[in-house]
Design an enzyme around this catalytic site. Structure first.
Site, PDB file in Angstrom:
ATOM      1  N   LYS A 191      12.813 -12.747  -6.431  1.00  0.00           N
ATOM      2  CA  LYS A 191      12.151 -12.701  -5.125  1.00  0.00           C
ATOM      3  C   LYS A 191      10.638 -12.733  -5.386  1.00  0.00           C
ATOM      4  O   LYS A 191      10.022 -11.740  -5.738  1.00  0.00           O
ATOM      5  CB  LYS A 191      12.533 -11.426  -4.360  1.00  0.00           C
ATOM      6  CG  LYS A 191      12.012 -11.433  -2.944  1.00  0.00           C
ATOM      7  CD  LYS A 191      11.049 -10.282  -2.747  1.00  0.00           C
ATOM      8  CE  LYS A 191      10.315 -10.334  -1.453  1.00  0.00           C
ATOM      9  NZ  LYS A 191       9.143 -11.227  -1.475  1.00  0.00           N
ATOM     10  N   GLU A 267       6.590  -1.614 -12.436  1.00  0.00           N
ATOM     11  CA  GLU A 267       5.253  -1.811 -13.007  1.00  0.00           C
ATOM     12  C   GLU A 267       4.310  -1.819 -11.821  1.00  0.00           C
ATOM     13  O   GLU A 267       4.376  -2.722 -10.983  1.00  0.00           O
ATOM     14  CB  GLU A 267       5.163  -3.143 -13.766  1.00  0.00           C
ATOM     15  CG  GLU A 267       6.062  -3.256 -14.985  1.00  0.00           C
ATOM     16  CD  GLU A 267       5.707  -2.279 -16.082  1.00  0.00           C
ATOM     17  OE1 GLU A 267       4.639  -1.620 -16.025  1.00  0.00           O
ATOM     18  OE2 GLU A 267       6.523  -2.132 -17.011  1.00  0.00           O
ATOM     19  N   CYS A 302      -3.749  -5.629 -12.115  1.00  0.00           N
ATOM     20  CA  CYS A 302      -3.302  -4.233 -12.184  1.00  0.00           C
ATOM     21  C   CYS A 302      -4.066  -3.430 -13.224  1.00  0.00           C
ATOM     22  O   CYS A 302      -4.331  -2.254 -13.037  1.00  0.00           O
ATOM     23  CB  CYS A 302      -1.811  -4.193 -12.482  1.00  0.00           C
ATOM     24  SG  CYS A 302      -1.370  -5.149 -13.934  1.00  0.00           S
ATOM     25  N   GLU A 401      -6.958   2.470  -6.013  1.00  0.00           N
ATOM     26  CA  GLU A 401      -6.929   1.089  -6.488  1.00  0.00           C
ATOM     27  C   GLU A 401      -7.466   0.187  -5.376  1.00  0.00           C
ATOM     28  O   GLU A 401      -6.929   0.171  -4.270  1.00  0.00           O
ATOM     29  CB  GLU A 401      -5.496   0.667  -6.837  1.00  0.00           C
ATOM     30  CG  GLU A 401      -5.446  -0.721  -7.459  1.00  0.00           C
ATOM     31  CD  GLU A 401      -4.025  -1.209  -7.748  1.00  0.00           C
ATOM     32  OE1 GLU A 401      -3.166  -1.080  -6.862  1.00  0.00           O
ATOM     33  OE2 GLU A 401      -3.791  -1.726  -8.850  1.00  0.00           O
TER      34      GLU A 401
END
Ligand code: NAD
Length: 498
Positions: A191, A267, A302, A401
């Site tokens: 996906k 992750e 990331c 973040e």
């Protein structure tokens, strides 16, 4: 993509985008819906074609085919050397289509074409080759039972595995998960992120050309809250490997608990520190590394080194050199080869990053570079690489973040203080630091709470090294290296009693 299935040049891909002809659809064995939605590019927010907008029922159809395929063993029971051969054939096809795939990622995600051509796609192909090569070199074990029994421990594929992907490195994240999951013999349902399905679609088409059975690798395109949730909650998917935000990662743990206790590997996000110790040598290599860690891929990365902790004695010099170094970071249309900063991925994300710019100023951050929004360029979602000094650990920019080009500088006086600041985060994905003192390097590396620590440079490692996070940056396993294979298999002990 092209009528005769020949690879396209980047110019042809960009033209197809202008003609609204780029398409990504579901690749599901058996019936599935053909509902589509328009796909736009962040470069100028224009429509570039259509993508499938799948439903939970489409996921059901894909799972039934995947399960049948797994049980019947067409893929998993092939000799490992044959699985390897087909994966290698796929890698060669990806190589032939490198320019086309790079251009698809560029147009779909607004990523600089130079990066897509020279970094993302070569790394993607290397990942397929590396896992293909690994598969007939992984052995089981024999347990030390004594002579009255024989016990061997083997690894078996898990079954039906789904990989749920983010939008920031579309082709590469596909490779990081699909290659190890598939080579282990699982039936895989991909996906992709709804914002970036184009390269994944093309890569799956090429997999079929290489001889990967259709039901062993399927793709379901669509929205996270529909397709992603259906995958997470499915009673007949055995494992989900997810890369994305910590917020959505958390949902997958809930989905698992509420459904069939499927295995989940996450992750997730990061707020990675870079540290310049008093013992560091300030030179242009270091400045280049700090800037790459902070701004590579528009900081939609990331492991972005978004917090710079600098010993107070070096701060002014480092800031001066960072400002000078930023001259070579050209912002603009990512289809141009000289450009290294493109747009933010979508309007909502652009607004979020802009919000952090405003909030940091309000909270007392001192703007020392960038900060401008280029709202007349293309979509208008272009933000200059920005550096704030005097960032306090209580400020949002230190903790959260951003996933956009904002570097936060905080100064320190002692090594102990620097380590404390570095670890003062709910994340623990990556860290880098600079020092000439070897003893300090070893001492500090051992105390940093992060999955990857780089000394005197910025790196995420390579395909040989495991990648993943401490704390809320990850859960349950690692991508890359032989460690990644562990995600996609289960352990069986077989006893022969004498
Ligand atoms: P995201 O969490 O919004 O989406 C990731 C995937 O989850 C997408 O496919 C999306 O459709 C799906 N999804 C969204 N909502 C869902 C829901 N309610 N239920 C089920 N699935 C859902 O992440 P993103 O914005 O695509 O990517 C950015 C994030 O990814 C950042 O936080 C970044 O740090 C992280 N990331 C981590 C790594 C790593 O290796 N640790 C690598 C790349 C990106």
């Amino acid at each position: 993509m092209s009528a005769n299935n020949q690879p396209l040049t980047k110019e042809q891909v960009f033209q197809l985008a202008k003609d609204k002809q780029l398409y990504a659809g579901n690749l599901i064995e058996g019936a599935s819906s053909t509902r589509t939605v328009e796909n736009t590019t962040p470069i100028d927010n224009s429509v570039i074609g259509n993508i499938a907008d799948a439903t939970a029922e489409d996921v059901d159809v894909a799972v039934v085919s995947a399960r049948e395929q797994f049980n019947q063993g067409e893929w998993r029971q092939l000799p490992p050397a044959e699985r390897k051969r087909r994966m290698q054939k796929w890698a060669r096809l990806l190589e032939t289509h490198l320019e086309e795939l790079a251009a698809l990622d560029c147009i779909d995600a607004g990523k600089p074409i130079t990066e897509c051509l020279n970094t993302d796609l070569p790394a993607t192909i290397e990942t397929f080759d590396w896992y293909a090569e690994s598969i007939d070199k992984v052995f089981g074990k024999v347990a030390p039972t004594g002579s009255d029994a024989l016990s061997w421990i083997i690894k078996e594929p898990i079954g039906v595995v789904s990989v749920v992907l983010p939008w920031n490195f579309p082709a590469q994240m596909f490779a990081w998960k699909v290659a190890p999951a598939l080579i282990m013999g699982n039936s895989v349902i991909v996906k992709p992120a709804e914002l970036t399905s184009l390269s994944a679609y093309r890569m799956v088409e090429l997999a079929y050309e290489a001889g990967i059975p259709k039901a062993a690798l399927q793709m379901v395109c669509g929205r996270g809250e529909i397709v992603g949730a259906a995958i997470g909650q499915h009673m007949d998917i055995d494992m989900v490997s997810f890369t994305g935000s910590t917020e959505v990662g958390r949902l997958f743990l809930t989905y698992s608990a509420q459904s069939n206790l499927k295995e989940v590997v996450l992750e997730c996000g990061g707020k990675s520190p870079q540290i310049v110790f008093e013992e560091a040598e300030i030179n242009s290599d270091m400045i280049d590394n700090i800037l790459s860690a902070a701004f590579w891929n528009m900081s939609e990365n990331c492991s972005c080194g978004s917090r710079l902790l600098v010993h107070s004695s070096h701060k002014q010099q480092v800031i001066k050199q960072l400002i000078a170094g930023l001259d070579s970071w050209k912002l603009g249309d990512p289809r141009e080869e000289a450009v290294s900063i493109g747009p933010m991925i979508e309007k909502a994300h652009f607004e979020k990053v802009k919000g952090y710019l405003d909030k940091t100023l309000e909270e007392g951050g001192e703007l020392v570079a960038g900060g401008k929004i280029h709202d007349t360029l293309g979509s208008g979602w272009y933000i200059e690489p920005t550096v704030f000094d005097n960032v306090d650990p209580q400020m949002s920019i230190f903790k959260e973040e951003v996933f956009g080009p904002i570097l936060a500088i905080t100064s320190f006086e002692t090594e102990e203080e620097a380590i404390k600041l570095a670890n003062d985060s709910s994340y623990g994905l990556a860290a880098s630091f600079y020092t000439k003192d070897l003893k300090q390097a070893i001492r500090v590396a051992n105390q940093i709470q992060a999955g990857t620590v780089s000394i005197n440079g910025f790196s995420e490692g390579d395909i040989t090294t495991p990648f993943g996070g401490y704390k809320q940056s990850g859960f349950g396993g690692r991508d890359n290296g032989l460690e990644a294979l562990e995600q996609y298999c289960q352990t069986k002990t077989i006893w022969v009693v004498n």
